[in-house]
Design an enzyme around this catalytic site. Structure first.
Site, PDB file in Angstrom:
ATOM      1  N   SER A 101       0.817  -1.214   0.000  1.00 21.24           N
ATOM      2  CA  SER A 101       0.000   0.000   0.000  1.00 21.24           C
ATOM      3  C   SER A 101       0.850   1.264   0.000  1.00 21.24           C
ATOM      4  CB  SER A 101      -0.963  -0.038   1.183  1.00 21.24           C
ATOM      5  OG  SER A 101      -1.889   1.009   1.137  1.00 21.24           O
ATOM      6  N   ASP A 240      -2.377   6.404  -3.548  1.00 22.58           N
ATOM      7  CA  ASP A 240      -1.242   5.757  -2.892  1.00 22.58           C
ATOM      8  C   ASP A 240      -0.731   4.636  -3.783  1.00 22.58           C
ATOM      9  OD1 ASP A 240      -3.347   4.004  -2.533  1.00 22.58           O
ATOM     10  OD2 ASP A 240      -2.712   3.357  -0.542  1.00 22.58           O
ATOM     11  N   ASP A 242      -0.993   1.438  -4.060  1.00 23.51           N
ATOM     12  CA  ASP A 242      -1.844   0.401  -4.631  1.00 23.51           C
ATOM     13  C   ASP A 242      -3.201   0.928  -5.071  1.00 23.51           C
ATOM     14  OD1 ASP A 242      -2.874   0.737  -2.046  1.00 23.51           O
ATOM     15  OD2 ASP A 242      -3.506  -1.353  -1.916  1.00 23.51           O
ATOM     16  N   ASP A 244      -5.842   2.273  -3.567  1.00 19.82           N
ATOM     17  CA  ASP A 244      -7.104   2.206  -2.829  1.00 19.82           C
ATOM     18  C   ASP A 244      -7.354   3.446  -1.978  1.00 19.82           C
ATOM     19  OD1 ASP A 244      -5.252   1.705  -0.830  1.00 19.82           O
ATOM     20  OD2 ASP A 244      -6.169  -0.163  -0.150  1.00 19.82           O
TER      21      ASP A 244
END
Length: 445
Positions: A101, A240, A242, A244
């Site tokens: 993440s 960010d 990833d 999400d």
């Protein structure tokens, strides 16, 4: 029963240090495969962000799944919410995301989605963990899984994102700066906004395996704020690593965080008569959000920190809108998990429908001063129960005199204690937060 490996968002840690090692990743793939195979399922999809270690972990997990008799379909670099969506649309029985993440490149992690595109429930994670304690074996050769690659995964997800933006409107005339954090959105976010008509200026969208989240993206907004003002953009959007999470910046460089995004969406949907029930925030949500929603008679509830807990509470209450101030936004009418691109599009649709600027759309909400200090600790346990720490919290609460909050929590993904203090006076909450942090450091050293 407590979980040994799975945290609030899968398994995560420093690459090369147990459990983020190739041998553990292979065993994890095998264990997950055994659980899936026991339910009669035999196909998983694997996506990853742009970390260099993703290649290693992806290959290791492939070996584990194949040994358990599970077919694997590779998606390549793909945002976490894209993996959730594609798992549903390709009828996979599970989706795997290899990502840490918003963490630096030297960290990585592995998380799973169900066939419905939701995080795995605790019972399934515990079942997978039980297999990790067993000796690994291999199915007979004729039952080994097969591996393939889904070549058009990015295009499918781009079209899905665009479809969540009402066809009656477009982004023509809008100049947008996108910060892709050198992460998984680098090849999907720019086409989404460009094809909807916007003039798109991208920054931080040339990943090299080690620059993901490096002073950019949703957790580092300085570069985006500067660029928006420099090119006189209408607003900026940051994801960010990833994809999400989303954070936004208005034309003058002011930050629009997850709490403000929730307010913009909820207040507009309320005025339009769109049924969404209420809003779920977390313990970290700013009191300003709660107060602003109360003025509009919009129900509000707080869950534990973590998007999985927001989703759980939304489902319990039958609501469809929730999220975190860090930028995880859950709009369950459009996506089964936090989706930065889709959340941003929902905000832009509000602007398109109302003709407002971003700063005007957020005008009805005033954030209370809130300070968050992260304190690193060593050892297995965080010193939250130490008498000195408890006394520091009590002293801070007495100083706030009922007109603020103190919250301490251990991070589920990093060796950090998060100290949050909220109140009416910026200088006071800043002083109290750092005072508590100093005590925690002393106790944890």
């Amino acid at each position: 029963m407590s979980r040994k490996y799975f945290g609030t968002d899968g398994v995560r840690g420093l690459v090369g240090k147990y459990p983020i090692t190739p041998d553990f990743a292979m065993k994890l793939g095998w264990a997950a495969g055994k659980v899936l195979a026991s339910k009669g399922n035999n196909r998983v999809l694997i996506g990853k962000d742009t970390r260099i270690s993703g290649y290693m972990l992806e290959s290791a997990m492939e070996a584990g799944f194949v040994a358990a008799g599970i077919d694997v379909a590779f998606l390549g670099p793909m945002p976490t919410p894209a993996v959730a969506y594609l798992t549903r649309t390709f009828r996979g029985e599970a989706g795997v995301v290899i990502s840490a993440s918003h963490n630096p490149y030297h960290d990585n992690g592995i998380k799973f989605f169900s066939a419905d595109g939701t995080k795995l429930n605790d019972d399934i994670e515990l079942e997978i963990e039980s297999w990790l304690d067993r000796e690994m074996d291999c199915v007979p050769s004729e039952r080994l899984g097969k591996a393939s690659r889904i070549a058009d995964a990015a295009g499918r997800y781009i079209e899905y994102c665009k479809a969540t933006f009402c066809r009656e409107f477009s982004l023509r005339g809008q100049r947008i700066v996108l910060d892709c954090a050198h992460g998984a959105t680098y090849h999907v976010a720019p086409p989404v906004f460009t094809e909807l008509g916007a003039e798109v200026i991208t920054i931080c969208n040339t990943p090299n395996g080690t620059n993901i989240n490096d002073q950019c993206g949703a957790t580092h907004l300085a570069a985006l704020r500067k660029k928006v003002v420099e090119v006189r953009a209408d607003f900026g959007i940051a994801f960010d690593g990833d994809g999400d999470r989303v954070m936004m910046v208005d034309a003058d460089g002011s930050v629009i965080d997850g709490d403000v995004i929730l307010y913009i969406l909820a207040s507009h949907w309320k005025r339009k008569g769109i049924a969404f029930g209420g809003v779920v925030g977390t313990q970290m949500a700013n009191m300003g959000l709660e107060l602003a929603l109360a003025e509009m008679n919009i129900p509000f509830a707080r869950s534990k920190v973590g998007d999985r807990y927001v989703v759980e509470m939304l489902k319990e209450k039958g609501w469809s809108l929730g999220g975190e101030n860090s930028g995880h936004i859950l709009a369950l009418e459009h996506a089964s998990t936090g989706d930065g691109i889709i959340a941003a599009l929902q905000v832009l649709q509000v602007l398109a429908e109302t003709g407002q600027t971003l700063s005007k759309a957020r005008a009805g909400m005033t954030l209370l001063p809130q300070v968050l200090v992260n304190v690193k600790f060593s050892g297995q346990s965080a010193p939250l129960e130490a008498q000195a720490v408890q006394q520091a919290v009590a002293d801070a609460e007495a100083s706030l005199a009922g007109r603020g909050r103190v919250l301490l929590r251990k991070s589920g993904t990093e060796p950090l204690i998060r100290v949050m203090v909220e109140g009416e006076d910026q200088a006071q909450v800043d002083h109290l937060a750092h005072a508590i942090a100093d005590v925690i450091r002393a106790e944890g050293s």
